[in-house]
Design a protein around this motif. Sequence first.
Motif, PDB file in Angstrom:
ATOM      1  N   LEU A 296       0.854  -1.189   0.000  1.00 17.29           N
ATOM      2  CA  LEU A 296       0.000   0.000   0.000  1.00 17.29           C
ATOM      3  C   LEU A 296       0.884   1.232   0.000  1.00 17.29           C
ATOM      4  N   ARG A 298       0.183   5.076   0.019  1.00 14.61           N
ATOM      5  CA  ARG A 298      -0.928   6.029   0.144  1.00 14.61           C
ATOM      6  C   ARG A 298      -0.536   7.284  -0.642  1.00 14.61           C
ATOM      7  N   ARG A 335      -2.018   3.168  -4.395  1.00 13.94           N
ATOM      8  CA  ARG A 335      -3.448   3.453  -4.253  1.00 13.94           C
ATOM      9  C   ARG A 335      -3.696   4.846  -4.807  1.00 13.94           C
ATOM     10  N   ASP A 338      -6.700   8.982  -1.986  1.00 14.36           N
ATOM     11  CA  ASP A 338      -7.841   8.786  -1.090  1.00 14.36           C
ATOM     12  C   ASP A 338      -8.055  10.110  -0.357  1.00 14.36           C
ATOM     13  N   ARG A 360     -15.443  10.760  -1.445  1.00 11.47           N
ATOM     14  CA  ARG A 360     -14.060  10.512  -1.060  1.00 11.47           C
ATOM     15  C   ARG A 360     -13.505   9.389  -1.934  1.00 11.47           C
ATOM     16  N   MET A 434      -9.787  -1.672  -2.967  1.00 11.23           N
ATOM     17  CA  MET A 434      -9.734  -1.759  -1.509  1.00 11.23           C
ATOM     18  C   MET A 434     -11.117  -2.189  -1.057  1.00 11.23           C
ATOM     19  N   GLU A 436     -13.070  -1.788   1.896  1.00  9.86           N
ATOM     20  CA  GLU A 436     -13.041  -1.062   3.177  1.00  9.86           C
ATOM     21  C   GLU A 436     -14.401  -0.462   3.523  1.00  9.86           C
ATOM     22  N   GLY A 457      -9.099  -3.190   3.703  1.00 10.81           N
ATOM     23  CA  GLY A 457      -8.654  -2.055   4.523  1.00 10.81           C
ATOM     24  C   GLY A 457      -9.465  -2.060   5.805  1.00 10.81           C
ATOM     25  N   THR A 458      -8.916  -2.707   6.831  1.00  9.02           N
ATOM     26  CA  THR A 458      -9.726  -2.872   8.045  1.00  9.02           C
ATOM     27  C   THR A 458      -9.944  -1.565   8.802  1.00  9.02           C
ATOM     28  N   ASN A 459      -9.056  -0.575   8.609  1.00  7.76           N
ATOM     29  CA  ASN A 459      -9.235   0.677   9.368  1.00  7.76           C
ATOM     30  C   ASN A 459     -10.597   1.293   9.049  1.00  7.76           C
ATOM     31  N   ASP A 460     -10.882   1.407   7.761  1.00  9.32           N
ATOM     32  CA  ASP A 460     -12.183   1.969   7.389  1.00  9.32           C
ATOM     33  C   ASP A 460     -13.299   0.941   7.523  1.00  9.32           C
ATOM     34  N   ARG A 470     -13.301   6.605  13.478  1.00  8.03           N
ATOM     35  CA  ARG A 470     -12.032   6.132  14.019  1.00  8.03           C
ATOM     36  C   ARG A 470     -11.140   7.253  14.539  1.00  8.03           C
ATOM     37  N   CYS A 507      -4.440  -4.790   4.638  1.00  4.89           N
ATOM     38  CA  CYS A 507      -3.424  -3.748   4.861  1.00  4.89           C
ATOM     39  C   CYS A 507      -3.797  -2.761   5.962  1.00  4.89           C
ATOM     40  N   GLY A 508      -4.871  -3.010   6.701  1.00  6.69           N
ATOM     41  CA  GLY A 508      -5.202  -2.086   7.800  1.00  6.69           C
ATOM     42  C   GLY A 508      -4.289  -2.360   8.996  1.00  6.69           C
TER      43      GLY A 508
HETATM   44  C1  PEP Z   1      -7.739   1.126   5.719  1.00 11.61           C
HETATM   45  O1  PEP Z   1      -8.780   1.777   5.651  1.00 11.61           O
HETATM   46  O2  PEP Z   1      -7.618   0.073   6.365  1.00 11.61           O
HETATM   47  C2  PEP Z   1      -6.514   1.607   5.049  1.00 11.61           C
HETATM   48  C3  PEP Z   1      -5.422   0.890   5.022  1.00 11.61           C
HETATM   49  O3  PEP Z   1      -6.566   2.828   4.480  1.00 11.61           O
HETATM   50  P1  PEP Z   1      -6.381   4.211   5.275  1.00 11.61           P
HETATM   51  O4  PEP Z   1      -5.924   3.855   6.659  1.00 11.61           O
HETATM   52  O5  PEP Z   1      -5.377   4.965   4.494  1.00 11.61           O
HETATM   53  O6  PEP Z   1      -7.752   4.772   5.203  1.00 11.61           O
END
Ligand code: PEP
Length: 585
Positions: A296, A298, A335, A338, A360, A434, A436, A457-460, A470, A507-508
């Motif tokens: 990834l 960014r 990517r 974003d 977005r 992604m 996410e 993308g686990t963060n989102d 978050r 990749c989160g």
């Molecule tokens: C995610 O959402 O998991 C991710 C890797 O992207 P970002 O943290 O850049 O939103």
Amino acid sequence: MERLTGIGVSAGAAVGRAVILTQRTEVMRFPIPPDRVDREVQALQVARAESRRQLQGISTRVAHGKGSELAALFDAQILMLDDLMLVGRAEEIIRIERVNADWAVHRAYESLYQMFSVMDDPYLREREHDVADVAGRLRMNLRHGARGPRELLSQIDGPSILIADELTASVAAQLDWSRVQGFATDAGSRTYHTAILARSLNVPAIVGLHDASVRISAGTPVVLDGTTGELAVGPPPDVIEEAQRRAARPKRRSATTVEAGPVSTRDGVRVRLEANVELLEDLDYLDEYGAEGVGLYRSEFMLSGRALEGVTEDEQYSMYRNLIEQVAPRPVTIRTFDLDERQMSRELQQRRRRTRPGLRGLRLGLANPGLLRTQLRALVRASAHGPLRIMFPFVTAVEEVRQARAILTEVEHELGPVASGFSRAAARIKVGAMIEIPSAALAADLLAPDVDFFTIGTNDLIQYCLAVDRTDDRVSDLYEPLHPAMLRLIRLVRKAATRHRIPVSLCGEMASDPALVGLLVGLGLTDFSMTPGAIPIVRQVVHDLSAHEARRLAGRALRLATAAEIEQYLFDALAASAIQRSPSS
Ligand code: PEP
Ligand code: MG
């Protein structure tokens, strides 16, 4: 000697000097030897000079642009750099308390902030934001070039014990656990994630100490007993010696026992570990950590705060080319931007107009096809210089991917042979989505035929699945990677990818969490991309893992109804060490 009692979550004794980490403010406090004091003060002065240069640059740019009245704000910030109560006070703290400059700036800032926040004059009260900006800039420049907590801790003499308000997995994964003998946190209960982490890392740990990170001074000797949950602060020599004897045969995980390079679980399942990259400087460490590629990049980080409209195709091309060439022959996944609307447009930045929520990532790109096309042209041109994969962020539906691919195909036709320089056979650039947003995860089987790979993308995904922002501290306790819905979504996406024979990676932040690797491998994932500094410890965990046992563990975890039950189950499983062999056994 003072004795603090918390909950012992990972057995064993550990002895060392206290290093304090305040994660809430992301500042680390540690003692420095007398001969380093001048160097630390020097670093502070260099950071001040760099901050001044940056602020002067911003002020000049702003003065010549539309919002010229804003230039005065930056001039005021430049003056603050000379304020004795900020940098002067920080220097005093370094010299008197013999602590690191980052911490000293933080302390000086806190005192100033207190002063401003009680002022009656609203104009002066407003200045607290400027102080925060200036202190933040100084600290950013102080850290510039440092590789985060791992590098900071490498500057400390001798063994240490980390005392933190809380310890997130991504920081824990980047520490060198051959130096840090154990850790204690203010927060936490037995089933907390931190406890699972401690067991995965095999370091003695105590949680739930309430205010230890405030009460203990950096550099104080401490003895930690992860079995009884006791932390002795400033103990006499006989207590230290006795604890040292008990700690003499540690079953500790060192990040360096498995050599950098391809890794498999102990029953032979190959796991690929790639790096998440934001800055080109991060690439210097890919070899050291043994990243197998960049999973990834960014790309929005190349803008460093500038509006997207101002960045030309050529500028992007040379940046991507540089990145690809540095990583080749390993692959790079870039990517596309974003961003949200404000980050995209100078006009919106200046007017501070409300932006349309949800516009977005790829959606924003499709709403502004000229900008997306420019980026895709730069990427296709750069693909001539090494293996490139293009990934679209924030995908919510199949038609978005189709539209984006149509633009990419047009661009490839326009550019023709330019792009085939790297390898004619592999001319078609791999294109991924992604995953996410829950809609993409739930419809992964429908998306799969339109892409070459998925990246979860686990963060989102966590924030949209659980409806938790978050970035908002007030709801951070609801942000739960181990929510049963998350495990189900991950499994669903992995199954869709397997059925359609496309690779899927994750990749989160979950990927950099040593405590979760076993579960994720158990859910069938074998490709991860993470903070580069986390790769060595994750490699070690994978190396000690049984994929077969991990699948059984995941199967059972999927039947549990709450995140707490899943945490408890993982914790117990690690205690029984069915999936992870202890390093010394
Ligand atoms: C995610 O959402 O998991 C991710 C890797 O992207 P970002 O943290 O850049 O939103
Ligand atoms: Mg994301």
